[in-house]
Write a protein that holds these residues in place. Structure first.
Motif, PDB file in Angstrom:
ATOM      1  N   GLU A  73       0.827  -1.208   0.000  1.00 41.74           N
ATOM      2  CA  GLU A  73       0.000   0.000   0.000  1.00 41.74           C
ATOM      3  C   GLU A  73       0.861   1.258   0.000  1.00 41.74           C
ATOM      4  O   GLU A  73       0.557   2.224  -0.696  1.00 41.74           O
ATOM      5  CB  GLU A  73      -0.949  -0.005   1.200  1.00 41.74           C
ATOM      6  CG  GLU A  73      -2.047  -1.050   1.075  1.00 41.74           C
ATOM      7  CD  GLU A  73      -2.886  -1.215   2.334  1.00 41.74           C
ATOM      8  OE1 GLU A  73      -2.647  -0.494   3.341  1.00 41.74           O
ATOM      9  OE2 GLU A  73      -3.784  -2.086   2.319  1.00 41.74           O
ATOM     10  N   ALA A  74       1.936   1.240   0.768  1.00 41.88           N
ATOM     11  CA  ALA A  74       2.805   2.417   0.858  1.00 41.88           C
ATOM     12  C   ALA A  74       3.547   2.687  -0.442  1.00 41.88           C
ATOM     13  O   ALA A  74       3.758   3.845  -0.806  1.00 41.88           O
ATOM     14  CB  ALA A  74       3.808   2.240   1.988  1.00 41.88           C
ATOM     15  N   SER A  75       3.935   1.631  -1.149  1.00 44.51           N
ATOM     16  CA  SER A  75       4.772   1.816  -2.342  1.00 44.51           C
ATOM     17  C   SER A  75       3.978   1.831  -3.644  1.00 44.51           C
ATOM     18  O   SER A  75       4.577   1.986  -4.719  1.00 44.51           O
ATOM     19  CB  SER A  75       5.831   0.712  -2.411  1.00 44.51           C
ATOM     20  OG  SER A  75       5.223  -0.549  -2.610  1.00 44.51           O
ATOM     21  N   GLU A  76       2.674   1.712  -3.555  1.00 47.92           N
ATOM     22  CA  GLU A  76       1.856   1.663  -4.770  1.00 47.92           C
ATOM     23  C   GLU A  76       2.123   2.876  -5.666  1.00 47.92           C
ATOM     24  O   GLU A  76       2.015   4.021  -5.243  1.00 47.92           O
ATOM     25  CB  GLU A  76       0.372   1.610  -4.405  1.00 47.92           C
ATOM     26  CG  GLU A  76      -0.498   1.344  -5.603  1.00 47.92           C
ATOM     27  CD  GLU A  76      -1.954   1.129  -5.207  1.00 47.92           C
ATOM     28  OE1 GLU A  76      -2.800   1.266  -6.092  1.00 47.92           O
ATOM     29  OE2 GLU A  76      -2.231   0.842  -4.033  1.00 47.92           O
ATOM     30  N   GLY A  77       2.545   2.592  -6.890  1.00 44.20           N
ATOM     31  CA  GLY A  77       2.816   3.634  -7.871  1.00 44.20           C
ATOM     32  C   GLY A  77       4.155   4.327  -7.692  1.00 44.20           C
ATOM     33  O   GLY A  77       4.473   5.254  -8.426  1.00 44.20           O
ATOM     34  N   LEU A  78       4.960   3.894  -6.717  1.00 45.91           N
ATOM     35  CA  LEU A  78       6.247   4.531  -6.456  1.00 45.91           C
ATOM     36  C   LEU A  78       7.380   3.581  -6.811  1.00 45.91           C
ATOM     37  O   LEU A  78       7.198   2.376  -6.867  1.00 45.91           O
ATOM     38  CB  LEU A  78       6.362   4.917  -4.975  1.00 45.91           C
ATOM     39  CG  LEU A  78       5.279   5.827  -4.408  1.00 45.91           C
ATOM     40  CD1 LEU A  78       5.476   6.008  -2.907  1.00 45.91           C
ATOM     41  CD2 LEU A  78       5.263   7.159  -5.122  1.00 45.91           C
ATOM     42  N   GLU A  79       8.551   4.168  -7.008  1.00 42.33           N
ATOM     43  CA  GLU A  79       9.745   3.381  -7.279  1.00 42.33           C
ATOM     44  C   GLU A  79      10.936   4.010  -6.574  1.00 42.33           C
ATOM     45  O   GLU A  79      10.885   5.177  -6.183  1.00 42.33           O
ATOM     46  CB  GLU A  79      10.031   3.319  -8.782  1.00 42.33           C
ATOM     47  CG  GLU A  79       9.022   2.561  -9.584  1.00 42.33           C
ATOM     48  CD  GLU A  79       9.358   2.549 -11.079  1.00 42.33           C
ATOM     49  OE1 GLU A  79      10.294   3.263 -11.500  1.00 42.33           O
ATOM     50  OE2 GLU A  79       8.686   1.818 -11.814  1.00 42.33           O
ATOM     51  N   HIS A 139      11.514  -5.870  -2.969  1.00 42.24           N
ATOM     52  CA  HIS A 139      12.471  -5.927  -4.079  1.00 42.24           C
ATOM     53  C   HIS A 139      11.950  -5.231  -5.346  1.00 42.24           C
ATOM     54  O   HIS A 139      12.682  -4.469  -5.983  1.00 42.24           O
ATOM     55  CB  HIS A 139      12.802  -7.396  -4.354  1.00 42.24           C
ATOM     56  CG  HIS A 139      13.980  -7.628  -5.228  1.00 42.24           C
ATOM     57  ND1 HIS A 139      15.239  -7.171  -4.935  1.00 42.24           N
ATOM     58  CD2 HIS A 139      14.094  -8.307  -6.396  1.00 42.24           C
ATOM     59  CE1 HIS A 139      16.080  -7.537  -5.875  1.00 42.24           C
ATOM     60  NE2 HIS A 139      15.411  -8.233  -6.780  1.00 42.24           N
ATOM     61  N   LEU A 140      10.703  -5.471  -5.700  1.00 39.20           N
ATOM     62  CA  LEU A 140      10.170  -4.911  -6.951  1.00 39.20           C
ATOM     63  C   LEU A 140      10.075  -3.390  -6.945  1.00 39.20           C
ATOM     64  O   LEU A 140      10.545  -2.750  -7.885  1.00 39.20           O
ATOM     65  CB  LEU A 140       8.840  -5.565  -7.296  1.00 39.20           C
ATOM     66  CG  LEU A 140       8.954  -7.059  -7.637  1.00 39.20           C
ATOM     67  CD1 LEU A 140       7.576  -7.656  -7.896  1.00 39.20           C
ATOM     68  CD2 LEU A 140       9.881  -7.286  -8.819  1.00 39.20           C
ATOM     69  N   PRO A 141       9.482  -2.758  -5.914  1.00 36.11           N
ATOM     70  CA  PRO A 141       9.438  -1.292  -5.932  1.00 36.11           C
ATOM     71  C   PRO A 141      10.814  -0.639  -5.883  1.00 36.11           C
ATOM     72  O   PRO A 141      10.969   0.527  -6.242  1.00 36.11           O
ATOM     73  CB  PRO A 141       8.637  -0.929  -4.678  1.00 36.11           C
ATOM     74  CG  PRO A 141       7.922  -2.150  -4.276  1.00 36.11           C
ATOM     75  CD  PRO A 141       8.733  -3.299  -4.787  1.00 36.11           C
TER      76      PRO A 141
END
Length: 189
Positions: A73-79, A139-141
């Protein structure tokens, strides 16, 4: 009086087990304490779960799921750095609001070490599988960058240890963590 379904009872057992195991660990927590906290008999508890190990592993799995959901939820749409900051902030809030999740994590690692020493590898396999799901979620974000993921998880484990030992936020032990994070551009101050 409204009767709970078996699934609702199961959920209440997992919540109670999370609190009890967080405080007492696997070996220091009795199924009687969990049943009492839920308000059911031990025989009913064992109709929901085959044994203490299954209850512990269900609570451990839920703990990992909650942490994964927090990071997702925190990293949704972020990198990259934005994801690092968002996940770190969200996790900090979770462990402040729900310290039993942090303590259960620490108890999970102790339980695995004790079980492995005794030749029981089921605990370790289950907890390592959860850890790898958590690793992959982070790992992915972070652009699937091994170093970034390792650094993020290492900081998280250090924070877990310091919080578990009761170091207050103003203690000097945190300054090194804050300084290192600032040098790497991970923390604004």
């Amino acid at each position: 009086m409204v009767r709970m379904s078996a699934e609702e009872r199961r959920e209440s057992v997992i919540r109670a087990a999370t609190s009890e195991f967080a405080r007492g660990g696997y070996h220091g927590t009795s199924t009687e304490a969990i049943a009492k906290r839920v308000g059911v008999s031990q025989p009913y508890l064992f109709r929901l779960f085959p044994g203490k190990k299954a209850i512990f592993l269900a609570a451990a799995d839920r703990c990992v799921d909650d942490t994964i959901r927090t990071f997702q939820e925190a990293s949704e749409g972020l990198e990259g750095e934005e994801a690092v900051h968002a996940m770190a902030h969200a996790y900090t809030e979770v462990i402040a609001e729900r310290p039993e999740l942090l303590m259960l994590q620490m108890q999970m690692y102790v339980a695995v070490a004790a079980a492995e020493e005794a030749g029981d590898h089921e605990f370790g396999e289950a907890v390592r599988t959860g850890w790898m799901r958590l690793w992959d979620t982070v790992h992915l974000p972070l652009g699937a960058d091994l170093n970034e993921t390792t650094t993020f998880m290492a900081y998280g484990m250090l924070i877990n240890c310091l919080v578990s030992m009761g170091f207050p936020p103003e203690h000097r032990v945190w300054e090194g963590l804050y300084t290192s994070a600032r040098l790497e551009g991970r923390l604004e101050k």
